[in-house]
Structure formats: C-alpha cells, structure tokens
Write a protein that holds these residues in place. Structure first.
Motif, mmCIF file in Angstrom:
data_model
loop_
_atom_site.group_PDB
_atom_site.id
_atom_site.type_symbol
_atom_site.label_atom_id
_atom_site.label_comp_id
_atom_site.label_asym_id
_atom_site.label_seq_id
_atom_site.Cartn_x
_atom_site.Cartn_y
_atom_site.Cartn_z
ATOM 1 N N VAL A 262 0.859 -1.200 0.000
ATOM 2 C CA VAL A 262 0.000 0.000 0.000
ATOM 3 C C VAL A 262 0.888 1.241 0.000
ATOM 4 C CG1 VAL A 262 -2.112 -0.802 1.150
ATOM 5 C CG2 VAL A 262 -0.118 -0.196 2.519
ATOM 6 N N GLY A 263 0.252 2.378 -0.091
ATOM 7 C CA GLY A 263 0.987 3.634 -0.009
ATOM 8 C C GLY A 263 1.252 4.010 1.446
ATOM 9 N N GLU A 264 2.133 4.962 1.613
ATOM 10 C CA GLU A 264 2.537 5.440 2.936
ATOM 11 C C GLU A 264 1.323 5.835 3.803
ATOM 12 O OE1 GLU A 264 5.738 5.445 4.064
ATOM 13 O OE2 GLU A 264 4.889 6.174 5.960
ATOM 14 N N LYS B 76 5.240 7.922 -4.305
ATOM 15 C CA LYS B 76 4.073 8.769 -4.087
ATOM 16 C C LYS B 76 3.995 9.808 -5.194
ATOM 17 C CE LYS B 76 1.911 11.175 -0.253
ATOM 18 N NZ LYS B 76 2.158 11.615 1.113
ATOM 19 N N ILE B 77 2.940 9.760 -5.954
ATOM 20 C CA ILE B 77 2.760 10.712 -7.043
ATOM 21 C C ILE B 77 1.965 11.894 -6.490
ATOM 22 C CG2 ILE B 77 1.822 11.031 -9.373
ATOM 23 C CD1 ILE B 77 4.149 8.936 -9.122
ATOM 24 N N MET B 78 2.511 13.100 -6.735
ATOM 25 C CA MET B 78 1.909 14.275 -6.125
ATOM 26 C C MET B 78 0.965 14.988 -7.103
ATOM 27 S SD MET B 78 3.483 13.633 -3.431
ATOM 28 C CE MET B 78 3.245 14.928 -2.235
ATOM 29 N N LYS C 197 -0.714 14.834 -2.153
ATOM 30 C CA LYS C 197 -0.709 13.689 -3.070
ATOM 31 C C LYS C 197 -1.777 13.801 -4.151
ATOM 32 C CE LYS C 197 -3.559 9.872 -1.487
ATOM 33 N NZ LYS C 197 -3.734 8.534 -1.024
ATOM 34 N N MET C 198 -1.490 13.222 -5.303
ATOM 35 C CA MET C 198 -2.472 13.217 -6.387
ATOM 36 C C MET C 198 -3.657 12.373 -5.934
ATOM 37 S SD MET C 198 -2.167 11.815 -10.326
ATOM 38 C CE MET C 198 -1.044 13.044 -10.940
ATOM 39 N N SER C 199 -4.847 12.981 -5.957
ATOM 40 C CA SER C 199 -6.003 12.265 -5.443
ATOM 41 C C SER C 199 -7.234 12.570 -6.282
ATOM 42 C CB SER C 199 -6.238 12.689 -3.996
ATOM 43 O OG SER C 199 -7.509 12.284 -3.588
HETATM 44 P P1 AMP Z 1 -7.067 5.128 -2.637
HETATM 45 O O1 AMP Z 1 -7.332 5.618 -4.000
HETATM 46 O O2 AMP Z 1 -6.742 6.222 -1.675
HETATM 47 O O3 AMP Z 1 -8.098 4.149 -2.136
HETATM 48 O O4 AMP Z 1 -5.712 4.297 -2.714
HETATM 49 C C1 AMP Z 1 -5.566 3.037 -3.317
HETATM 50 C C2 AMP Z 1 -4.096 2.679 -3.342
HETATM 51 O O5 AMP Z 1 -3.364 3.573 -4.218
HETATM 52 C C3 AMP Z 1 -3.396 2.784 -1.967
HETATM 53 O O6 AMP Z 1 -2.429 1.749 -1.849
HETATM 54 C C4 AMP Z 1 -2.739 4.132 -2.021
HETATM 55 O O7 AMP Z 1 -1.659 4.236 -1.151
HETATM 56 C C5 AMP Z 1 -2.327 4.247 -3.500
HETATM 57 N N1 AMP Z 1 -2.288 5.650 -3.944
HETATM 58 C C6 AMP Z 1 -3.327 6.506 -3.990
HETATM 59 N N2 AMP Z 1 -2.949 7.728 -4.440
HETATM 60 C C7 AMP Z 1 -1.608 7.635 -4.676
HETATM 61 C C8 AMP Z 1 -0.617 8.552 -5.139
HETATM 62 N N3 AMP Z 1 -0.911 9.813 -5.462
HETATM 63 N N4 AMP Z 1 0.644 8.117 -5.266
HETATM 64 C C9 AMP Z 1 0.958 6.844 -4.943
HETATM 65 N N5 AMP Z 1 0.083 5.928 -4.498
HETATM 66 C C10 AMP Z 1 -1.193 6.307 -4.363
#
Ligand code: AMP
Ligand code: TRP
Length: 333
Positions: A148-150, A187-189, A197-199
């Motif tokens: 998973v991510g940080e 981690k992609i920003m 973080k990119m979200s």
């Molecule tokens: P989420 O979309 O937050 O449910 O994340 C799903 C998975 O993608 C998790 O393991 C996160 O840590 C990873 N993740 C989400 N956004 C990023 C990002 N910007 N950069 C790297 N990993 C990400």
C-alpha cells in the motif's frame, strides 16, 4: 502455490483511478503476481463509509476490476474479487470490532482528516470503524505482506496490534502481516500542488490524471502542471513540481532520475512536459483500450469475480471458523 507468501491489497471503488493509483500501487501489484500468492480486492464495503450513489458504486466497482485486469493483473495468477461477495469480511469485522479500542480508532489520522471535513451529524460509525474492516480483510487470508501507499501505514500498524492482541488472548490464530511500502518516488503528487498527493477527490481536475483521460486532456494537464521559475530540470526538494514530474517519467520508463536530468540538460520545461505527456499517453493508451473492451464484456468480468470470490471464500472461511471457535461461538456444523 502453498509455499508462496501471501499478499493482500485493495482499492476503494470511490471513483476513477488516477495515475497515482496506477504508478504508486497497481504497477507494483502486477510485478508481484508471479512471486506471491496474491489477493486483490475491490473494497466496495469501505466505499459506503461516506455517502455514495448506488448506481455509481455499481459502475465504479466493475471499473476498478477492469482497471486491475487492464493494468496487467492476470486472473489466472491472482485472486480478484469484490469484498461484499465474501461475507467473512463483515463477520470477522464484527468480532474484531470487539478487540479494537475506541481510543485506537480515534487516533487514526485518516479518520481525523476525513471527519474534520464533514458535518458532525454526517460522520457514521462505519467511517469510524473502517480500519477494523481493513484489519479483517488482511487477517482473513493469513497475509504476509500488504503493498500500500505510505498513507495506509497506520492502518497496518493497527492490523498488527489487533492480530497480536487476539493471538495473545487466545492462541496463535492470525499471521501478523508486514507493510510493504515502496520507497521514495512511489508517491505521485498533485500536478497543481506538488506538496499534496495526487487524489481523485481533489476539487481541481487539473491536479490529477485519470487512467481514462484522453490524450488531449493529458497534454492540457501537463502543460498546466505547476513547476517553478528555475527553468532547469533538476531532481531536488526545492523543486517539488519538477521532482514529481521526474518521478512520473522514471516510474513509467524505468530510467533513473539522473538519466532523465542529463537528458534534459539545457532544455526548458516546455519540452520536458510535452515529452512526459506523450510518455503517459503511450503507457495508458493500451490500458484504456483494454478497459473499454472489458467494460463491454461484463460476462467475462462476472466470471472473474465469481471464481475469485469462490477461491477467496474458502481461505477466509477457514480463518473465520478458527476465530469463532476461539471466542466461544458454538459451531452450527
Ligand atoms: P485510494 O485511491 O486512496 O483508495 O488508494 C488506493 C491505493 O493507491 C493505496 O495503496 C494508495 O496508497 C495508493 N495511492 C493513492 N494515491 C496515490 C498517489 N498519489 N501516489 C501513490 N500511491 C497512491
Ligand atoms: N484503506 C485502503 C485505502 O484507502 C483500502 C483497503 C481496504 C485496503 N482494505 C484493505 C488496502 C486491505 C490494503 C489491504 O487505500
């Protein structure tokens, strides 16, 4: 298969996946599929911890599954399934809610961040106990590693604590899993604010690239990506925007940041950004074709999630049966 270490991970079907999900998580999952016994879940039960339209949830659930396969996960090698199809997740979650402390859940930073942005009468008990459901996802499969991510580290620490607490109270029941978090660059920003973080939940759509974005949108978003006034492609923390773009470039091409920096010596940001846009487009275009194809073949997706749930269920039931016995529930058969 038996002696391979077990990997479990999942993503929420809360919208379209971003380039961050792909480069930070999915691409790693694909690299792990030959070496490990992998379970990759679409965690739709987690998605309803915040309000969600039923039709969007249905659509996004299948989309995430299609994204998994299109990104390169091979359903013959890994177990792909939808969380709500394996009832043991909800069942174990109830038991473990009784072994997780209120104080522990209250200290979860993801809960604190999310709930801070909500009206207090909109914060559900589900949002609060969300981490226990994640703990259950992981522990049901006697998981060794969780990629998973940080941002998920604290939830994994809770998973280890709850597993150890249960094992100590009764006897060895759960494998205590290790986090599997890749180092810097993973981690992609955000393209608009390289310190966050990119979200996909970002209000500004220029801040993220979706896996399904068309070439024009990708070019436009890259052109607008925030950099700095230095005008030199360098990999350091004082130029977070450029650093993030180098990370994206490097993750896709496998070139080191040093190689990329020397390639762009004496060239400005415009050429650098144009090239990255094309690299992203090339990477995503076959994936997008495959996603389109899969979403038109719902029968195929259905076969995959049904057989995935059957495989997952067997393993999950075995753990749940042990847990029920240990806490003193009378078995029915
Ligand atoms: P989420 O979309 O937050 O449910 O994340 C799903 C998975 O993608 C998790 O393991 C996160 O840590 C990873 N993740 C989400 N956004 C990023 C990002 N910007 N950069 C790297 N990993 C990400
Ligand atoms: N909470 C995780 C996230 O937001 C998703 C998730 C749910 C998960 N259950 C999991 C990740 C089990 C790894 C293992 O990214």
């Amino acid at each position: 298969m038996e002696d391979k270490k077990v990997i479990f991970s999942g993503m929420q079907p809360s919208g379209s996946l971003t380039l961050g999900n792909y480069l930070g998580a999915l691409k790693n999952w694909v690299n792990l599929q030959n070496e490990y016994d992998c379970y990759y879940c679409v965690v739709n039960m987690h998605a309803i911890t915040v309000p969600k339209e039923p039709k969007d949830l249905r659509k996004n659930t299948l989309e995430v599954l299609a994204n998994y396969i299109a990104a390169g996960l091979d359903p013959e090698l890994v177990t792909l399934f939808i969380q709500s199809h394996v009832a043991a997740h909800a069942e174990l979650s109830w038991v473990l809610n009784c072994f997780t402390y209120y104080g522990e859940l209250g200290r979860m930073t993801q809960f604190k961040d999310k709930s801070k942005k909500m009206e207090s009468n909109a914060i559900t008990a589900g949002l609060f106990t969300y981490p226990t459901l994640m703990v259950s996802d992981i522990l049901l499969y006697q998981t060794d590693l969780v990629p998973v991510g940080e941002d998920q580290r604290q939830h994994l620490e809770l998973t280890r604590d709850v597993a150890q607490r249960f094992n100590n109270r009764f006897s060895e029941t759960f494998k205590v899993p290790e986090p599997f978090i890749s180092k810097d660059g993973a981690k992609i920003m955000s393209l608009q604010d390289p310190t966050s973080k990119m979200s996909k939940s970002d209000a500004n759509e220029n801040s993220y690239i979706l896996l399904m974005d068309k070439p024009d949108a990708i070019r436009r978003k890259l052109k607008r990506a925030v950099t700095d006034s230095e005008g030199v492609v360098r990999y350091n923390d004082t130029q977070p925007g450029v650093k993030n773009l180098i990370n994206i470039y490097s993750k896709i091409t496998n070139k080191s940041s040093q190689e990329i920096v020397s390639e762009y010596e004496g060239k400005g940001y415009a050429k650098f950004k144009d090239d990255i846009a094309e690299i992203i487009i090339n990477e995503l275009s076959p994936i997008q074709d495959k996603i389109d194809y899969l979403l038109k073949n719902k029968d195929y997706l259905e076969k995959i999630y049904i057989s995935g749930a059957e495989k997952a269920e067997k393993v999950a039931r075995k753990t749940l049966r042990k847990v029920y016995k240990k806490v003193g529930f009378i078995p029915r058969f």
